[in-house]
Motif scaffolding. Sequence first.
Motif, PDB file in Angstrom:
ATOM      1  N   ARG A 143       0.856  -1.289   0.055  1.00  0.00           N
ATOM      2  CA  ARG A 143       0.205  -0.439   0.187  1.00  0.00           C
ATOM      3  C   ARG A 143       0.648   1.243  -0.172  1.00  0.00           C
ATOM      4  O   ARG A 143       0.571   2.738   0.310  1.00  0.00           O
ATOM      5  CB  ARG A 143      -1.597  -0.019   1.262  1.00  0.00           C
ATOM      6  N   GLU A 327      -2.338   6.864   2.072  1.00  0.00           N
ATOM      7  CA  GLU A 327      -1.973   5.546   1.718  1.00  0.00           C
ATOM      8  C   GLU A 327      -1.663   5.479   0.268  1.00  0.00           C
ATOM      9  O   GLU A 327      -1.216   4.953  -1.163  1.00  0.00           O
ATOM     10  CB  GLU A 327      -3.043   4.020   1.349  1.00  0.00           C
ATOM     11  N   HIS A 329      -4.806   6.408  -1.899  1.00  0.00           N
ATOM     12  CA  HIS A 329      -5.725   5.600  -2.346  1.00  0.00           C
ATOM     13  C   HIS A 329      -6.900   6.388  -2.132  1.00  0.00           C
ATOM     14  O   HIS A 329      -7.869   6.609  -1.493  1.00  0.00           O
ATOM     15  CB  HIS A 329      -6.600   4.131  -1.458  1.00  0.00           C
TER      16      HIS A 329
END
Length: 349
Positions: A143, A327, A329
């Motif tokens: 990640r 992360e 994301h």
Amino acid sequence: MSNTERCCNVDVIFEPFRNNGNESSLYMVYKTLTSQYELNQALHLVKEFCLSSTSEENQRKSLEFLYSSSFFEDINKMIEHNRISEVLENRQWADIFEIMINRKREHVDPYTILKKMERMKPESQEVEVYKTLLTIYSYYDLRETGKGASYFTRLIDQVNAIEDPLMEMYFQERLDDFWFYYHFYRNELILSRRYGFRLVKNSNNSFKVCGIHVVLALTYMLEDYDQAMYHCHEAIAISDRNGYRFSHSIRELNIPFISAVNGIYEGIQTSDPVENAHLSIAKGNIDEAVEVLSKIENPSKLQQYYLGKALGDVEILNKVYNEFIKEGHFFFAKLPLMELRKLKENQNH
């Protein structure tokens, strides 16, 4: 057709590619057979050529062909064949593809892969590319998408230096795959879909295409529910057709997840208790959802998002949002952010 007849037929087909102990390049075999036969038949013929190859170069490049054409049951034979080769480069390819296959079949510690790649001294430009690919894969598994993305420029330069047209074709496909996921993580969905649709159209790797449909479904999750379901069902069809394990997780996890995010629960069923709790939130059965979610030890970020959503807990939602952002994301970061905005709007009203 008997095995003997089949072998004879294959020998006749392969005869133009094998003269006086020399073999044509795998690229020439691939281009010729795919121009003469229907694609699926051609791929199986190329597979047979790979498995009977006597050329050290074709033997190692067979690994990429078998992998990228989803011939996973046959790739172990070629890994072992290359492992005992007297050519160091072939042994390096064997090590690389063993790691790639193990990543698909079981959990492999990304730190172990990174250490192996650090120690590897590539014997060719192709091995340089694989080393960079596995480094990026490992950072993504951890990640650490920012670290992974930092290798993209190096990867592009390495791929551009490849002269073999077969390897260039497969490496370009791998680059498209990276850009697909890269733009997805960054919530750049139009760009992500562009690469995704190109892979779905051009790739012979049905395993990869199945996974791409799953992610394409997510890209449509908040825009077009029916389109998201279409991609889920396409992935299920490919999975069932090829005997992959995707179908169960798509039915039990992905479809309920996408449905619950959209507040849809009629006719949606799952045996997964966490996704059931997510559906309970959509139904308004908050106490039922909280009872399940509050008992989870070491919850994932999505599970924390479910709990924050159920409780209307700003602190939990902020925490999850910041973790997703850290992360890299940005796509999933939208979910807690949406809930935070709803809570703020309700307060204002």
